[in-house]
Design an enzyme around this catalytic site. Structure first.
Site: not given
Length: 232
Positions: A74, A76, A93, A109, A133, A173
């Site tokens: 958490g 970000w 997540d 998901d 991320d 990322k």
């Protein structure tokens, strides 16, 4: 960043702790970003990666709606809350995430068919920023790990292109070397600028980089560009 006045801490190998986990724990205890995150109330050192990307690219400037892919733990979303307290934030997540004030969290998901609609319904409008991320669970084979993570990046990009408002931003990322050429070409087709960056808080030995795509062109502008005659 320097941990002034803090000596290096060493961890003794415990009976039920492997040498690898001992090295990890020692690195965590001596990481200045870990100490700073704890002092400033962030859930992980990863918060500073977004802070540094924002300082360089202004990704949080003026944002009103944000989607956080790969939210856990958490950090970000915490940064967005502090930098843009009025923004609506929705995160997702696979892992459970403790509640964050002002953030709607889905434990599911992102690859599930129903996930995009759930995110958009909760957000209530087109996001200014889609940030990811996400990284695939590693299997120990570098090429396979890179391919699995890049598949997540591709899915996140496809989602961003579908939902972002014109002028919006996509941050994700990627692995060392950045996004592959085909993915970069797709980003350049949809965004005014595409840059790769490795924030100072990203460990030197880490293979992670980040791609920052800004100035989303929007579907209408892309279609106009595709229909325009080619100059010779």
């Amino acid at each position: 960043m320097r941990g002034a006045g803090v000596g290096r801490q060493r961890v003794k190998t415990a009976r039920n702790r492997t040498a690898q986990s001992t090295r990890w724990l020692e690195r965590q205890l001596n990481d200045p970003y870990v100490r700073k995150a704890k002092a400033e109330g962030y859930r992980s050192r990863a918060a500073y990666k977004l802070i540094e990307l924002d300082e360089r690219f202004g990704v949080l400037k003026g944002v009103k709606r944000v989607i956080d892919l790969g939210l856990a733990p958490g950090g970000w979303s915490q940064v967005v809350r502090r930098q843009a307290p009025a923004a609506a934030i929705v995160g997702i997540d696979l892992l459970p995430v403790d509640p964050i004030d002002g953030v709607t969290i889905f434990e599911m998901d992102f690859m599930a068919d129903e996930a995009p609609d759930r995110l958009m319904q909760a957000l209530g409008g087109a996001p200014d920023l889609v940030m990811s991320d996400m990284a695939a669970n590693t299997v120990g084979h570098p090429q396979t790990d890179a391919l699995r993570t890049m598949a997540l990046v591709e899915t996140a990009l496809a989602f961003a292109v579908d939902v972002l408002r014109p002028g919006g931003t996509f941050v994700s990322k990627v692995f060392a070397g950045g996004a592959d050429s085909a993915l970069v070409a797709e980003m350049k087709r949809n965004f005014a600028t595409v840059k790769h960056a490795k924030p100072p808080s990203s460990r030197k030995g880490s293979v992670e980089w980040f791609v920052v795509a800004q100035g989303f062109k929007g579907r209408a502008r892309r279609e106009d560009a595709a229909a325009a005659p080619i100059e010779r």
